[in-house]
Design a protein around this motif. Sequence first.
Motif, PDB file in Angstrom:
ATOM      1  N   LYS A 214      83.918  55.354  -5.917  1.00  0.00           N
ATOM      2  CA  LYS A 214      83.644  56.742  -6.206  1.00  0.00           C
ATOM      3  C   LYS A 214      82.237  57.071  -5.217  1.00  0.00           C
ATOM      4  O   LYS A 214      81.826  58.043  -4.188  1.00  0.00           O
ATOM      5  N   ALA A 215      81.777  56.395  -5.241  1.00  0.00           N
ATOM      6  CA  ALA A 215      80.448  56.715  -4.083  1.00  0.00           C
ATOM      7  C   ALA A 215      79.819  54.734  -3.627  1.00  0.00           C
ATOM      8  O   ALA A 215      79.849  54.157  -4.148  1.00  0.00           O
ATOM      9  N   VAL A 216      78.803  55.095  -2.382  1.00  0.00           N
ATOM     10  CA  VAL A 216      78.462  53.795  -2.143  1.00  0.00           C
ATOM     11  C   VAL A 216      76.807  54.052  -1.775  1.00  0.00           C
ATOM     12  O   VAL A 216      76.485  55.082  -1.215  1.00  0.00           O
ATOM     13  N   HIS A 217      75.971  53.446  -2.643  1.00  0.00           N
ATOM     14  CA  HIS A 217      74.581  52.927  -1.716  1.00  0.00           C
ATOM     15  C   HIS A 217      74.736  52.225  -0.439  1.00  0.00           C
ATOM     16  O   HIS A 217      74.668  51.344  -1.092  1.00  0.00           O
ATOM     17  N   ILE A 218      74.128  52.836   0.087  1.00  0.00           N
ATOM     18  CA  ILE A 218      73.815  51.696   1.702  1.00  0.00           C
ATOM     19  C   ILE A 218      72.359  51.691   1.873  1.00  0.00           C
ATOM     20  O   ILE A 218      71.658  52.330   2.668  1.00  0.00           O
ATOM     21  N   ASN A 219      72.123  50.559   1.768  1.00  0.00           N
ATOM     22  CA  ASN A 219      71.283  49.655   2.143  1.00  0.00           C
ATOM     23  C   ASN A 219      71.427  48.153   2.620  1.00  0.00           C
ATOM     24  O   ASN A 219      71.992  47.530   1.914  1.00  0.00           O
ATOM     25  N   ASP A 220      70.545  48.164   3.492  1.00  0.00           N
ATOM     26  CA  ASP A 220      70.194  46.859   4.046  1.00  0.00           C
ATOM     27  C   ASP A 220      69.262  46.217   2.596  1.00  0.00           C
ATOM     28  O   ASP A 220      69.102  46.421   2.272  1.00  0.00           O
ATOM     29  N   ASP A 221      69.206  44.527   3.190  1.00  0.00           N
ATOM     30  CA  ASP A 221      68.194  43.643   3.036  1.00  0.00           C
ATOM     31  C   ASP A 221      67.677  42.999   3.273  1.00  0.00           C
ATOM     32  O   ASP A 221      68.143  42.291   4.001  1.00  0.00           O
ATOM     33  N   LYS A 222      66.246  42.562   2.113  1.00  0.00           N
ATOM     34  CA  LYS A 222      65.043  41.636   2.626  1.00  0.00           C
ATOM     35  C   LYS A 222      65.413  40.181   2.334  1.00  0.00           C
ATOM     36  O   LYS A 222      64.871  40.319   3.552  1.00  0.00           O
ATOM     37  N   ASN A 223      66.334  39.758   1.651  1.00  0.00           N
ATOM     38  CA  ASN A 223      66.788  38.853   1.578  1.00  0.00           C
ATOM     39  C   ASN A 223      67.728  37.749   1.696  1.00  0.00           C
ATOM     40  O   ASN A 223      69.280  39.114   2.036  1.00  0.00           O
ATOM     41  N   PRO A 224      68.561  36.923   1.822  1.00  0.00           N
ATOM     42  CA  PRO A 224      69.936  36.463   2.032  1.00  0.00           C
ATOM     43  C   PRO A 224      70.644  36.148   1.499  1.00  0.00           C
ATOM     44  O   PRO A 224      70.563  36.518  -0.173  1.00  0.00           O
ATOM     45  N   PHE A 225      72.054  36.437   1.932  1.00  0.00           N
ATOM     46  CA  PHE A 225      73.112  36.299   1.116  1.00  0.00           C
ATOM     47  C   PHE A 225      72.908  35.939   0.068  1.00  0.00           C
ATOM     48  O   PHE A 225      72.720  34.460  -0.472  1.00  0.00           O
ATOM     49  N   ALA A 226      73.431  35.900  -1.240  1.00  0.00           N
ATOM     50  CA  ALA A 226      73.504  35.634  -2.867  1.00  0.00           C
ATOM     51  C   ALA A 226      71.818  34.869  -2.965  1.00  0.00           C
ATOM     52  O   ALA A 226      72.221  34.181  -4.335  1.00  0.00           O
ATOM     53  N   SER A 227      71.034  35.803  -2.129  1.00  0.00           N
ATOM     54  CA  SER A 227      69.833  35.596  -3.256  1.00  0.00           C
ATOM     55  C   SER A 227      69.787  36.070  -4.891  1.00  0.00           C
ATOM     56  O   SER A 227      68.600  35.652  -5.337  1.00  0.00           O
ATOM     57  N   HIS A 228      70.383  36.835  -4.961  1.00  0.00           N
ATOM     58  CA  HIS A 228      70.124  37.557  -6.878  1.00  0.00           C
ATOM     59  C   HIS A 228      68.749  38.303  -6.689  1.00  0.00           C
ATOM     60  O   HIS A 228      68.011  38.176  -7.914  1.00  0.00           O
ATOM     61  N   LYS A 229      68.397  38.316  -5.535  1.00  0.00           N
ATOM     62  CA  LYS A 229      66.643  39.477  -5.286  1.00  0.00           C
ATOM     63  C   LYS A 229      66.318  41.023  -5.165  1.00  0.00           C
ATOM     64  O   LYS A 229      65.623  41.355  -6.174  1.00  0.00           O
ATOM     65  N   ASP A 230      67.906  41.569  -4.937  1.00  0.00           N
ATOM     66  CA  ASP A 230      67.557  43.062  -4.969  1.00  0.00           C
ATOM     67  C   ASP A 230      65.540  43.555  -4.576  1.00  0.00           C
ATOM     68  O   ASP A 230      65.521  44.324  -4.904  1.00  0.00           O
ATOM     69  N   ARG A 231      66.454  43.682  -3.319  1.00  0.00           N
ATOM     70  CA  ARG A 231      65.146  44.029  -2.820  1.00  0.00           C
ATOM     71  C   ARG A 231      65.782  45.089  -0.880  1.00  0.00           C
ATOM     72  O   ARG A 231      66.090  44.403  -0.431  1.00  0.00           O
ATOM     73  N   HIS A 232      66.041  46.169  -1.454  1.00  0.00           N
ATOM     74  CA  HIS A 232      66.759  47.014  -0.056  1.00  0.00           C
ATOM     75  C   HIS A 232      65.629  46.978   1.269  1.00  0.00           C
ATOM     76  O   HIS A 232      64.114  46.691   0.828  1.00  0.00           O
ATOM     77  N   GLU A 233      65.938  47.047   2.209  1.00  0.00           N
ATOM     78  CA  GLU A 233      65.854  47.582   3.752  1.00  0.00           C
ATOM     79  C   GLU A 233      66.293  47.831   4.768  1.00  0.00           C
ATOM     80  O   GLU A 233      67.092  48.923   4.025  1.00  0.00           O
ATOM     81  N   LYS A 234      65.805  48.451   5.210  1.00  0.00           N
ATOM     82  CA  LYS A 234      65.665  49.669   6.582  1.00  0.00           C
ATOM     83  C   LYS A 234      67.334  49.119   6.817  1.00  0.00           C
ATOM     84  O   LYS A 234      67.287  47.794   7.168  1.00  0.00           O
ATOM     85  N   ILE A 235      67.912  50.273   7.321  1.00  0.00           N
ATOM     86  CA  ILE A 235      69.077  50.266   8.006  1.00  0.00           C
ATOM     87  C   ILE A 235      69.153  49.051   9.538  1.00  0.00           C
ATOM     88  O   ILE A 235      68.588  49.896  10.270  1.00  0.00           O
ATOM     89  N   GLY A 236      69.827  47.827   9.737  1.00  0.00           N
ATOM     90  CA  GLY A 236      69.230  47.597  10.700  1.00  0.00           C
ATOM     91  C   GLY A 236      68.584  46.927  10.675  1.00  0.00           C
ATOM     92  O   GLY A 236      67.968  45.717  11.554  1.00  0.00           O
ATOM     93  N   GLU A 237      67.985  45.991   9.502  1.00  0.00           N
ATOM     94  CA  GLU A 237      66.749  45.294   9.460  1.00  0.00           C
ATOM     95  C   GLU A 237      66.080  44.393   8.622  1.00  0.00           C
ATOM     96  O   GLU A 237      65.410  44.005   8.552  1.00  0.00           O
TER      97      GLU A 237
END
Length: 282
Positions: A214-237
């Motif tokens: 029903k909805a999407v939280h659109i956030n870039d990721d401070k960490n690499p793929f499959a890191s299980h860290k949950d650190r949001h980053e600005k789009i494109g960064e």
Amino acid sequence: MKRRQNMFKIGCHLSTSKGYANMAKEIHRLGGNTFQFFTRNPRGGSAKAIDPADIAEFHELCGEYGIDVILAHAPYTLNACSKDESTRDFAKRTMADDLVRMEQTPGNLYNFHPGSHVSQGVEAGTEYIIQMLNEVLSENQSTTVLLETMAGKGSEIGRTFEELKTILDGVKLSSHMGVCLDTCHVYDAGYDIVNDLDGVLAEFDRVIGLDRLKAVHINDDKNPFASHKDRHEKIGEGSIGTEAFERIINHPSLRELPFYLETPNEAEGYAKEIALLKGLYR
């Protein structure tokens, strides 16, 4: 192109401190047409009294600004699967109160983190979540309650589509339930939306069903793929990148959904990200 741009539902997280009408004015100023907000203090339990005049103005502004959906976010302190009974009771009372308050803005979305089982195990934690939902959901409510996809840090429940599916299957009023997909979280959890978006969405459809999304939280990721860290980053960064977000917002299974930025930004930063994403939308 103008018609297409108007179909793109994009917004960000706003503060509720000034009321619903001012949130509508703020998102319009930032270039968006939807917004997310906390129902109450995200680290506590207090909720601001609802002002009928504010609600009336908000509904008028929604028509003027083309806002047809908003997303409420439960406080972070809501942990429905805690092993502590008082914490679970707080979660139940908070969500029940929030859903009553949501009827002042009917037909919208309410998102929450499934919670952390903290050494009880996923099965026991999941049963607590189902129990709460079966106690607080009402057949005549107009709000759709969303489970958020999680990154899988610690003992979080919701790191896999299967875990969310188990909760959905246990809820009696399942027609009132859905899912909010967080791009940072699913990438952190090991779903490769950068290199295999089609495959991830096919897996979501197989396990849960895309009709539940029903909805999407659109956030870039401070960490690499499959890191299980949950650190949001600005789009494109971050590690997801702008090209992947262009594919995400234009994907046939996602493009009509509302998108909500939760990136580490102030208001003007959100305005730039909203403009960026609107420019990528086709």
